[in-house]
Write a protein that holds these residues in place. Structure first.
Motif, PDB file in Angstrom:
ATOM      1  N   ASN A  15       1.012  -1.064  -0.058  1.00  0.00           N
ATOM      2  CA  ASN A  15      -0.003   0.090  -0.036  1.00  0.00           C
ATOM      3  C   ASN A  15       0.826   1.261   0.203  1.00  0.00           C
ATOM      4  OD1 ASN A  15      -2.501  -1.533   0.047  1.00  0.00           O
ATOM      5  ND2 ASN A  15      -2.189  -1.601   2.273  1.00  0.00           N
ATOM      6  N   SER A  56       6.474   0.762   2.001  1.00  0.00           N
ATOM      7  CA  SER A  56       5.146   1.132   2.104  1.00  0.00           C
ATOM      8  C   SER A  56       4.980   2.474   2.662  1.00  0.00           C
ATOM      9  CB  SER A  56       4.779   0.174   3.409  1.00  0.00           C
ATOM     10  OG  SER A  56       4.664  -1.318   2.880  1.00  0.00           O
ATOM     11  N   GLY A  57       3.769   3.060   2.226  1.00  0.00           N
ATOM     12  CA  GLY A  57       3.256   4.461   2.408  1.00  0.00           C
ATOM     13  C   GLY A  57       4.155   5.360   1.779  1.00  0.00           C
ATOM     14  N   GLN A  79       0.745   5.785  -0.544  1.00  0.00           N
ATOM     15  CA  GLN A  79       0.009   7.131   0.045  1.00  0.00           C
ATOM     16  C   GLN A  79      -1.105   7.189  -1.015  1.00  0.00           C
ATOM     17  OE1 GLN A  79       2.378  10.371   0.290  1.00  0.00           O
ATOM     18  NE2 GLN A  79       3.329   9.847   2.134  1.00  0.00           N
TER      19      GLN A  79
END
Length: 146
Positions: free
Chosen positions: A66, A103-104, A68
């Motif tokens: 995943n 991630s992020g 943003q």
């Protein structure tokens, strides 16, 4: 006729008094030191750190992360192992480090080649440490954002 008695002590002291015998001794000592130095230099001396040799490549199945803004990244990895790596190597440490690092992040950040290269270098350092020097390179085999 005079007869001479051979006195071994007298002969030895005559040889010791000759200047040539000291030169021969010095030459023998120097030659032995040179041989010992050569043996040390070629056999016993530490040659310094040995560069790791490339071994097998461990391909890790792609995973989705995943990012943003509801986006995701599909990333596949391959690890260049050294010849000293045990077989089979578990890829879980590599997946964990990849998830933590990527991630992020934003799609824009991952879309810049310079930033990807920087992240890849950081991942390589983490994996070299995590796998105790048996990983010498990381390759992205798949890198798709959406």
């Amino acid at each position: 006729m005079t007869t001479m008695t051979a006195d071994p002590k007298a002969k030895a002291t005559d040889d010791e008094k000759k200047p040539g015998s000291k030169k021969k001794l010095i030459i023998v000592v120097v030659a032995l030191l040179a041989v010992a130095g050569g043996v040390y230099n070629f056999v016993l001396r530490d040659k310094g750190p040995v560069e790791p040799q490339a071994g097998e490549v461990l391909v890790i199945e792609p995973i989705q992360l995943n990012l943003q803004g509801g986006h995701y990244l599909r990333v596949g990895l391959a690890l260049q192992l050294t010849t000293t790596a045990e077989k089979p190597t578990d890829g879980s440490k590599a997946l964990d480090a990849t998830i933590s690092l990527l991630s992020g992040r934003s799609v824009e950040e991952l879309g810049v080649a310079k930033e990807r290269d920087k992240l890849k270098t950081e991942l390589e350092k983490e994996l070299e440490e995590a796998y105790e020097g048996t990983v010498m390179g990381v390759y992205f085999t798949e890198f798709v954002t959406q």
